[in-house]
Design an enzyme around this catalytic site. Structure first.
Site, PDB file in Angstrom:
ATOM      1  N   TYR A  43       0.759  -1.012   0.003  1.00 35.25           N
ATOM      2  CA  TYR A  43      -0.094  -0.116   0.110  1.00 35.25           C
ATOM      3  C   TYR A  43       0.903   1.369   0.106  1.00 35.25           C
ATOM      4  O   TYR A  43       1.783   1.405   0.867  1.00 35.25           O
ATOM      5  CB  TYR A  43      -0.803   0.078   1.123  1.00 35.25           C
ATOM      6  CG  TYR A  43      -1.761   1.130   1.349  1.00 35.25           C
ATOM      7  CD1 TYR A  43      -2.807   1.494   0.469  1.00 35.25           C
ATOM      8  CD2 TYR A  43      -1.487   2.212   2.078  1.00 35.25           C
ATOM      9  CE1 TYR A  43      -3.593   2.569   0.686  1.00 35.25           C
ATOM     10  CE2 TYR A  43      -2.158   3.434   2.197  1.00 35.25           C
ATOM     11  CZ  TYR A  43      -3.306   3.601   1.453  1.00 35.25           C
ATOM     12  OH  TYR A  43      -4.218   4.767   1.488  1.00 35.25           O
ATOM     13  N   GLY A  61      -6.378   5.094  -0.639  1.00 34.12           N
ATOM     14  CA  GLY A  61      -7.853   5.216  -0.243  1.00 34.12           C
ATOM     15  C   GLY A  61      -8.454   4.082  -1.095  1.00 34.12           C
ATOM     16  O   GLY A  61      -8.276   2.957  -1.326  1.00 34.12           O
ATOM     17  N   HIS A  85      -1.971  16.741  -1.250  1.00 27.73           N
ATOM     18  CA  HIS A  85      -2.197  16.997   0.214  1.00 27.73           C
ATOM     19  C   HIS A  85      -1.635  18.197   0.512  1.00 27.73           C
ATOM     20  O   HIS A  85      -1.826  18.619   1.626  1.00 27.73           O
ATOM     21  CB  HIS A  85      -1.453  16.103   0.851  1.00 27.73           C
ATOM     22  CG  HIS A  85      -2.304  14.705   1.064  1.00 27.73           C
ATOM     23  ND1 HIS A  85      -2.536  13.771  -0.364  1.00 27.73           N
ATOM     24  CD2 HIS A  85      -3.095  14.122   1.790  1.00 27.73           C
ATOM     25  CE1 HIS A  85      -3.264  12.912  -0.190  1.00 27.73           C
ATOM     26  NE2 HIS A  85      -3.498  12.584   1.261  1.00 27.73           N
TER      27      HIS A  85
END
Length: 161
Positions: A49, A56, A79
């Site tokens: 991941y 997400g 972000h």
């Protein structure tokens, strides 16, 4: 002052208020490099991941090798949001020191170049602009860390001298 894998209040005080300079210990450099090498070889044939997957809801999709660097740059850019006045430089420097010492533990899998550059920012008094308002996700620090990372990849804004 030699930076080791842990920090105490006296060291933090000297870095923040007495403009002490950091020098990375050989042991920390070795641990960071070993961690990076391990992650690089371990992830070559596995799905991990955020390393070679989306984020997400897109976590179930493996990202093609030729797009992995672009993925990392884009997550930083996406972000780097927020609004308001800049956080005080003291707070930003403290956050950079905290992040550096996290990396120096040798468990993050980051490249040594990141650690060196972050320590140079701290030593030279280069302070990334971080807006006072902004949050993404549950941790509450992703926006702030993304603004630091944005400057480390040559984007974003900094305060200097």
């Amino acid at each position: 002052m030699i930076a080791d894998k842990s920090i105490n209040l006296d060291t933090l005080y000297k870095l923040l208020f007495e403009d002490e300079k950091l020098e990375l210990s050989e042991e920390c450099i070795r641990k960071v490099e070993e961690s990076f090498d391990f992650l690089q070889s371990f992830s070559s044939d596995k799905i991990i991941y955020g390393i070679n997957t989306g984020f997400g809801p897109m976590a179930q999709y493996r990202i093609e090798d030729q797009s992995l660097i672009e993925l990392q740059y884009n997550i930083i850019r996406s972000h780097s949001t927020g609004a308001g006045k800049p956080l005080p430089e003291l707070y930003v420097k403290a956050a950079m020191i905290a992040r550096l010492y996290t990396f120096l533990q040798g468990k993050s899998g980051v490249h040594m170049e990141l650690v060196s550059l972050l320590s140079e920012f701290i030593n030279r008094g280069i302070c990334p602009f971080i807006p006072e308002h902004g949050s993404v996700g549950a941790s509450g620090d992703l926006v702030q860390l993304a603004h630091i990372a944005l400057t480390l990849i040559g984007e974003g804004e900094v305060f200097y001298q």
